[in-house]
Every structure is written in C-alpha cells, then in structure tokens.
Design a protein around this motif. Sequence first.
Motif, PDB file in Angstrom:
ATOM      1  N   THR A  11       0.749  -1.317   0.208  1.00 55.00           N
ATOM      2  CA  THR A  11       0.033   0.078  -0.159  1.00 55.00           C
ATOM      3  C   THR A  11       0.868   1.142   0.078  1.00 55.00           C
ATOM      4  N   PHE A  12       2.301   1.073   0.157  1.00 54.42           N
ATOM      5  CA  PHE A  12       2.986   2.218   0.321  1.00 54.42           C
ATOM      6  C   PHE A  12       3.725   2.474  -1.133  1.00 54.42           C
ATOM      7  N   SER A  13       3.290   1.740  -2.225  1.00 51.90           N
ATOM      8  CA  SER A  13       3.902   1.758  -3.392  1.00 51.90           C
ATOM      9  C   SER A  13       3.159   3.005  -4.332  1.00 51.90           C
ATOM     10  N   GLY A  15       0.368   3.343  -5.357  1.00 51.44           N
ATOM     11  CA  GLY A  15      -0.583   2.949  -6.306  1.00 51.44           C
ATOM     12  C   GLY A  15      -0.400   3.157  -7.904  1.00 51.44           C
ATOM     13  N   GLY A  16      -1.303   3.183  -8.655  1.00 52.19           N
ATOM     14  CA  GLY A  16      -1.172   3.280 -10.152  1.00 52.19           C
ATOM     15  C   GLY A  16      -0.202   2.258 -10.662  1.00 52.19           C
ATOM     16  N   SER A  17       0.287   2.589 -11.896  1.00 54.59           N
ATOM     17  CA  SER A  17       1.210   1.583 -12.700  1.00 54.59           C
ATOM     18  C   SER A  17       2.753   1.573 -12.254  1.00 54.59           C
ATOM     19  N   SER A  18       3.136   2.421 -11.148  1.00 58.44           N
ATOM     20  CA  SER A  18       4.628   2.404 -10.844  1.00 58.44           C
ATOM     21  C   SER A  18       4.969   0.929 -10.668  1.00 58.44           C
ATOM     22  N   GLU A  19       6.320   0.829 -11.207  1.00 58.03           N
ATOM     23  CA  GLU A  19       6.914  -0.641 -10.876  1.00 58.03           C
ATOM     24  C   GLU A  19       7.927  -0.301  -9.796  1.00 58.03           C
ATOM     25  N   ASP A  20       8.138   0.710  -8.895  1.00 60.87           N
ATOM     26  CA  ASP A  20       8.737   0.660  -7.833  1.00 60.87           C
ATOM     27  C   ASP A  20       8.234   0.142  -6.375  1.00 60.87           C
ATOM     28  N   CYS A  21       7.937  -1.027  -6.308  1.00 65.59           N
ATOM     29  CA  CYS A  21       7.105  -1.194  -5.012  1.00 65.59           C
ATOM     30  C   CYS A  21       7.686  -2.744  -4.475  1.00 65.59           C
TER      31      CYS A  21
END
Length: 65
Positions: A11-13, A15-21
């Motif tokens: 949940t700290f990523s 959201g969206g389409s970010s690949e950094d998580c």
Amino acid sequence: MSAPIQWQKSTFSGGGSSEDCIELAATNIAIHLRESDHPAALLTTSPTPLHALLSTLKSGRLASR
C-alpha cells in the motif's frame, strides 16, 4: 499441480502503474517478497521470522551507528 502465486503490491507503493514497489504473496507454506522491478529476486520466509524482522525494523534497532 499448485495454483500460481497471487502477488499483492504494498500500500506504500503509491498505487497506479508504478513499478517501484514491494510485492507480497502468501502460500500455505511460505511468505514471498519481491521487488516489482526485479521479480526474479525473491525472499521467502515464514511468519515468525518475518514478524521478527519487521518488529526490529520498526523499532529502529538496525539504525546505523
């Protein structure tokens, strides 16, 4: 034949389409963690050691000296 692992984004990523998580998946025998931009690198553990690691990190006991 086993079912494919179902990954869940942190949940700290943001959201969206970010690949950094960080992604997590739980099976009946283990907990798996991976970085989304390097999915082949897995950390596999069980609940007890993962709880100990998270508790240590949250407490700040691993802070640099």
